[in-house]
Design a protein around this motif. Structure first.
Motif, PDB file in Angstrom:
ATOM      1  N   LEU A  38       0.811  -1.212   0.000  1.00 53.14           N
ATOM      2  CA  LEU A  38       0.000   0.000   0.000  1.00 53.14           C
ATOM      3  C   LEU A  38       0.849   1.269   0.000  1.00 53.14           C
ATOM      4  CD1 LEU A  38      -2.933  -0.677   0.024  1.00 53.14           C
ATOM      5  CD2 LEU A  38      -3.094   0.217   2.320  1.00 53.14           C
ATOM      6  N   THR A  39       0.423   2.230  -0.821  1.00 51.21           N
ATOM      7  CA  THR A  39       1.037   3.553  -0.773  1.00 51.21           C
ATOM      8  C   THR A  39       0.119   4.457   0.052  1.00 51.21           C
ATOM      9  OG1 THR A  39      -0.112   4.067  -2.823  1.00 51.21           O
ATOM     10  CG2 THR A  39       2.150   3.327  -3.008  1.00 51.21           C
ATOM     11  N   GLY A  40       0.433   5.709   0.122  1.00 48.58           N
ATOM     12  CA  GLY A  40      -0.408   6.640   0.862  1.00 48.58           C
ATOM     13  C   GLY A  40       0.096   6.842   2.271  1.00 48.58           C
ATOM     14  N   SER A  41      -0.750   7.434   3.121  1.00 51.97           N
ATOM     15  CA  SER A  41      -0.290   7.862   4.442  1.00 51.97           C
ATOM     16  C   SER A  41       0.071   6.689   5.344  1.00 51.97           C
ATOM     17  CB  SER A  41      -1.353   8.724   5.103  1.00 51.97           C
ATOM     18  OG  SER A  41      -2.574   8.025   5.154  1.00 51.97           O
ATOM     19  N   LEU A  42      -0.513   5.504   5.106  1.00 51.51           N
ATOM     20  CA  LEU A  42      -0.211   4.366   5.973  1.00 51.51           C
ATOM     21  C   LEU A  42       1.173   3.807   5.718  1.00 51.51           C
ATOM     22  CD1 LEU A  42      -3.666   2.667   5.979  1.00 51.51           C
ATOM     23  CD2 LEU A  42      -2.396   3.378   7.999  1.00 51.51           C
ATOM     24  N   ALA A  43       1.671   4.015   4.512  1.00 54.45           N
ATOM     25  CA  ALA A  43       2.997   3.489   4.160  1.00 54.45           C
ATOM     26  C   ALA A  43       4.087   4.070   5.051  1.00 54.45           C
ATOM     27  CB  ALA A  43       3.292   3.780   2.695  1.00 54.45           C
ATOM     28  N   ALA A  44       3.803   5.249   5.638  1.00 52.04           N
ATOM     29  CA  ALA A  44       4.797   5.896   6.506  1.00 52.04           C
ATOM     30  C   ALA A  44       5.044   5.085   7.770  1.00 52.04           C
ATOM     31  CB  ALA A  44       4.335   7.296   6.874  1.00 52.04           C
ATOM     32  N   TYR A  45       4.046   4.281   8.177  1.00 58.19           N
ATOM     33  CA  TYR A  45       4.172   3.488   9.395  1.00 58.19           C
ATOM     34  C   TYR A  45       4.889   2.159   9.148  1.00 58.19           C
ATOM     35  CZ  TYR A  45       0.774   6.661  11.454  1.00 58.19           C
ATOM     36  OH  TYR A  45       0.140   7.767  11.932  1.00 58.19           O
ATOM     37  N   ARG A  46       5.115   1.838   7.890  1.00 56.44           N
ATOM     38  CA  ARG A  46       5.664   0.524   7.574  1.00 56.44           C
ATOM     39  C   ARG A  46       7.112   0.384   8.023  1.00 56.44           C
ATOM     40  NH1 ARG A  46       6.667  -2.627   1.888  1.00 56.44           N
ATOM     41  NH2 ARG A  46       7.834  -4.224   2.974  1.00 56.44           N
ATOM     42  N   ILE A  47       7.437  -0.771   8.548  1.00 59.12           N
ATOM     43  CA  ILE A  47       8.799  -1.064   8.980  1.00 59.12           C
ATOM     44  C   ILE A  47       9.455  -1.910   7.897  1.00 59.12           C
ATOM     45  CG2 ILE A  47      10.149  -2.247  10.746  1.00 59.12           C
ATOM     46  CD1 ILE A  47       7.503  -1.730  12.511  1.00 59.12           C
TER      47      ILE A  47
END
Lengths: 400, 400, 400
Positions: B344-353
């Motif tokens: 997933l791209t978008g704002s949730l991708a920032a949380y990805r480790i």
């Protein structure tokens, strides 16, 4: 291997006979392997002759070979088994090669026969699954359309698989034939066909297994690569592979035997064993890994056997799955297994030959050992010069 | 989290009791999380001990944990539920780990247990779907072959998925078990098996739903990750996850509850709800997103619930599809959903480790907040120094 | 094309009438194509109005158009055909667009309507396959959930397909609708549905083919893109495509005709031909290649017809396959075919327009010819200057 045979200077009268023998051998050797010298020879020849050669290469590509003579032998075997099937195969390889020319595909790929073999296989299997009699001319329509479609798929899939250095191999054939069989269905009034039988499920009347028939199924497995279930033509096809590379022919037989063994262990229908249908996926899986895409050694040999087993069991699984809707599993299992093997990391990846440099297994072997010898020599030289530098630097340091 | 606990200097006589408590707590804390200190400790130990530890890590990897103690608890739970299944699981994890060693896979991956969990799952499910009695020794043959095949698939798929930074996770298990079940078929004389039942379709005799049974299905859903349908062992498995990370255990239960809710909304067979089969895909989907591959926060928590719903509905859909040919959907839905979430791209991708840095959720959370605090501090410093530079440059400019 | 229309300075009294005509034409032309001027115009407008415009763009995206007015016409056609279906479609496009906003997707993509069309299609087909009466309000639940899921899939698939410069197009719709239909099954008590009928298999009572009905199926094929089987609304949808681009509308009709021809050649059920179900995949396959992703020319026109045939035959094949488990083939065939065509190498690849620069076919054509003219001019200039340099260097060389 062939390039090293240099022309000998003036033979003495006493050695003439031996020389004749040698010349015959040399000429024979020129017909084996990839016949690269033919590429240069054909460059300025008549276009139809070029087309014939690249179509014959395409025919041999089905068995992972790349030799126009092997292709001619295989085509002869197909005409021997059934003239109608031979005609369909010829038409298939022609149409798909010409489509590739029209679509402006890479000329190196076309002349290497890479755009022919998928179309040929599609044509052969359209003929094989047709329940109409031979010489049902309407069949030429799907044969032409299917063969042409293979080129689209080959080009498109190559773009995707290139990222991992993988060949498109027979994926286009497998996709097109499954779509054709699904499209026409079993009760089509124009293109009638008989559905494929899954290999699973016991024979109703508890017949005993005939060992000689099972043994006969092993060479038939090589013929089944071309959907050919007659012993004579199968042996001729095997001979054609032998002409290209003895190592490849050995792996074909070995893989077919492994496939038969896998079939026995899963108690498949006897018919599947007798007809060689159990063997051909194992043969393809074994050939791809043993010698062709990986340099031959005892490690890759074990690896090739593992690949044959995976292909064979995968084929039984997929045949059972696709058989529920009357479809054959074609060579899906072997293609997927070979692709998986090419993706493998770890110590076996070191034996892998890059797709662009794949040639006959014997050539790969020779090329590799030379290349390794060269590398070793270079390393030694580097060490010596390094030692020299060390000595020098020491002497410089100790000078005064 | 654990590394920060420094040895205290000489405790005073009055604080000895509190200190004992603290020490016990510290020792307990050393057994939680990824137990990274064990890696260094094991480096020069006996090879068999190393193998045992990496196999136990492999066992815990099935539940996305990475803790040898959790693995030991899970294995104990499996032996408790059925000694035969426990034996098969042990054999599976051993065979696939050894195959990885033979194939020369990356030693870091092997010692992290990454080559063990797929083989274990395959072995457990081969045992689960076998309709032969326990201790049917012929079953060891497909167990060994299937476990070994997982390593090939893991290595090959990793090469492909690496391009997008995705893990191969349990794709190999899902592929191998489906192929095995297809290969042997339902009427195989050597390896008999009972086909999977699709969850769709109403119960024939209009029985009423028993709420307590449904509630019991929620912890059972965690056990079903290992094809274990007994309550006691399921709770022990949950405890093993709790030992690794409380956050992961919470998400496991939450996901299982979501899966049960999804099953209720689609009116699946009551048996599927009672046995926990509806819950385990939801649990896996929820665990992967909540805290493990994404830093825990209220946004990723909602995201984890969405992931659990997608996994659960996907599982019902795939179970209905594969059930038409008697196959189970295994954990296809959860694996595909988790893979999708990682893409997933978008704002949730920032949380990805990033895959290489994934550890216990608590560690991820701590690591992240520290890292962010550090970043903020650095930014502030940069701002200050920038202001300083500005002032300096101004003063220089205004000097004379 | 539109940007070049500059405001004329003070018209003379004699030319006022002609000027009025011109102005009307200009205003009309402003409503065609991609309506890029609207993007700037909307920037500082009320947020609800922006949402409406990007939803309408989303509606038109289903037919590969990108024009809010076309979207409004299409929505009107859907409400005309069935108000309930219109409502579901509106809800679908709204929910998926809002989900994209919440998930923080790229704002350019959202305002271009790229996150709306999959959700809309899912909603329309959930309504279409429901066997409950209209205004069965429980259906809004799966409609909302399915539309939201499309955004996840669109974002995830885009990450994967981006590597080859491919669009995610309607893959999310196709995946979600198949999963929904599988999930609810045919006997679901909450969400009842009627299974899809495979097109293969002869009609029981040997009815004769009615040519007028077949001809009527061609425009219906365009309507079937939105699962709409009424002639009036289908023509309105065709008019909406015509408003965006006449070339696209021509390809829609051509593709639908090709699809019908393919259906005739495979002897599908008459109902499939009459209802336009045979045509819509051909239409989509033809539209994608003819003018949209490839610059229009006689070569790409032939290519578009080939693409239409491939889509149509692929659709029959997949419909027969998925029909065995009661599933529809949706637009899988057209989507896969268009994706394949975009991957193609060879001489046709030169006509391909990069995904980021795809606009209305007329714009592509104009842009291309201008761009080529510019290139040619530059080359000429380069040649002249090169010659100049040559002359100079010669004169310099010959100077003394």
């Amino acid at each position: 291997m062939l390039k090293d045979v240099e022309p000998e200077p003036e033979p003495e009268p006493g050695v003439v006979e031996a020389s004749v023998c040698q010349r015959v051998l040399k000429t024979l050797l020129l017909c084996t392997g990839d016949m690269e010298h033919l590429v240069k020879f054909m460059k300025d020849k008549f276009i139809v002759l070029q087309l014939v050669v690249c179509c014959l290469r395409g025919v041999s590509r089905v068995t992972l070979a790349n030799n126009p003579l092997s292709g001619a032998f295989i085509l002869a075997a197909l005409y021997w088994a059934s003239p109608w099937q031979g005609l369909l195969g010829t038409l298939g390889v022609l149409v798909s090669t010409l489509t590739a020319v029209i679509l402006g595909q890479d000329s190196g790929e076309i002349s290497g026969g890479l755009h022919g073999f998928n179309g040929m296989l599609v044509s052969l299997l359209i003929g094989e699954f047709s329940s109409a009699d031979d010489w049902y001319w309407w069949l030429l329509l799907p044969v032409c359309f299917g063969s042409a479609t293979c080129v689209f798929l080959y080009s498109g899939l190559s773009s995707v698989l290139d990222r991992w250095g993988l060949p498109a191999s027979v994926f286009p054939f497998n996709i097109v034939i499954v779509l054709y069989l699904l499209c026409s269905g079993s009760e089509n009034p124009y293109f009638p066909q008989h559905p494929a039988k899954p290999p699973g499920g016991l024979d109703s009347n508890g017949t005993k297994l005939v060992i000689t028939e099972v043994m006969r199924g092993i060479p038939l497995g090589v013929g089944q690569i071309f959907a050919c279930a007659a012993l004579g033509p199968s042996l001729l096809i095997l001979a054609a592979i032998l002409l290209y590379s003895p190592l490849l022919a050995y792996h074909a037989l070995l893989g077919s035997a492994v496939g038969t063994l896998a079939g026995l262990s899963m108690a498949v229908r006897h018919g599947s064993l007798y007809s060689g249908l159990m063997g051909f996926n194992g043969a393809l899986g074994c050939m791809a890994v043993g010698g062709l895409f990986f340099t031959f050694s005892w490690r890759t040999h074990l690896f090739a056997i593992a690949s044959a087993f995976l292909s064979a069991y995968g084929d039984i699984a997929l045949s059972n799955l696709l058989g529920t809707v009357g479809l054959p599993a074609c060579s899906w299992a072997a293609t997927l297994t070979a692709t998986l093997m090419l993706l493998l990391t770890g110590s076996l990846a070191a034996y892998r030959i890059p797709i662009g440099q794949v040639m006959a297994p014997e050539h790969n072997l020779l090329f590799r050992s030379r290349w390794e010898a060269q590398n070793a020599a270079e390393k030694e030289n580097a060490n010596i010069s390094l030692q020299g530098v060390h000595t020098n630097s020491k002497s410089i340091a100790s000078e005064p």
